[in-house]
Scaffold this motif. Structure first.
Motif: not given
Length: 288
Positions: A247-249, A265-268, A280-288, A35-40
């Motif tokens: 919880n990023g985009t 958050g959102e789960v893939l 597996p691959t994903a592109l995620i936008k974190l917070g500013d 599992e990879l947990l990515l916070d914004e």
């Protein structure tokens, strides 16, 4: 060529291909959850629990040494049909084999040295190699559990967390080639993160390790060439789940059904095995 000879020849040829393509070091997942947990805010936590397989420490790798015994070549008639060799032909073949003993011994010693260089100094021919590799892994931060299961397989628990100020890869093992990546998190400008998991695919053409994993699955079929089901050593198969929680985009991903919502958050989620076509691959936008 009889069935037993074909099996040994094919196995040795594939082992040579492994060594050439992966510089003597081949590491793949077995049964696992990751599992990879990515916070914004840019923080992350990565975990991997389950099996890791080191080809160089497996019974399959030892088969090449096992073939270092004299075995007469097949003899043929003028019509290129297989016939029994004469006693004189067998004596000549054995003499040729004995004459090459020194050269084979030197090659084996050199191969062992090269393999040790690619395995962090661990000599796979050493009876204590499995324990030495276990100790090497435990010296690395994040490896919380490393248990020897045998035949090159380890049961591990790994966890890492921090802030994404630089790229992240797993596994990273001191002295090992960089091409053994299971998961990589790559930072882009403007808070965008690309997550790739090349090690969690057996068939992805862009993933040379995956292609070799697919080849390993075919090795099991070689047992049919032998005289019994025990002719080939049992190889671990890849079977597991890789999950990203954020919880990023999520801008892009290649899951079958997209993301689902949870309290975290959102789960893939990707379920992977030895037939998985795409890494597996994903592109995620974190917070500013």
């Amino acid at each position: 060529m009889n069935a037993s000879t074909r099996m040994r020849t094919t196995a040795t040829a594939m082992l040579s291909a492994f060594a050439l393509l992966l510089t003597g070091c081949f590491v793949t997942p077995g049964k696992f959850t990751s599992e990879l947990l990515l916070d914004e805010n840019g923080s992350f936590t990565f975990t991997y629990d389950g099996e890791i397989f080191f080809l160089g420490l497996s019974d399959l790798a030892k088969m090449e040494a096992a073939t270092e015994e004299f075995e007469a070549r097949e003899c043929y008639t003028d019509e290129y049909e297989v016939r029994d060799c004469t006693e004189a032909e067998l004596v000549e073949q054995r003499a040729e084999w004995d004459a090459g003993a020194e050269e084979r011994a030197a090659k084996a010693a050199k191969d062992a040295q090269e393999m040790a260089k690619m395995m962090g100094g661990v000599d796979p021919t050493d009876p204590e190699a499995a324990e030495e590799l276990r100790s090497l892994l435990l010296r690395h931060k994040g490896w919380e559990r490393v248990e020897i299961k045998g035949n090159g397989v380890y049961d591990v628990s790994y966890a890492a967390s921090g802030n994404l100020t630089h790229d992240f890869r797993f596994p990273v093992i001191e002295g090992f080639p960089a091409g053994t990546t299971f998961v990589e998190v790559i930072l882009r400008d403007d808070g965008v993160v690309r997550v790739n998991a090349p090690g969690f695919s057996a068939q992805d053409e862009a993933n040379p390790m995956g292609s070799m994993m697919g080849g390993m699955m075919g090795m099991a079929a070689l047992s049919q060439l032998g005289e019994g089901s025990d002719s080939m050593p049992e190889l671990p198969s890849m079977e597991g789940t890789f999950t990203i929680v954020t919880n990023g985009t999520i801008r892009a991903n290649n899951t079958d059904e997209g993301s689902t919502s949870s309290a975290r958050g959102e789960v893939l989620t990707w379920k992977v095995d030895s037939t998985s076509q795409d890494a597996p691959t994903a592109l995620i936008k974190l917070g500013d």
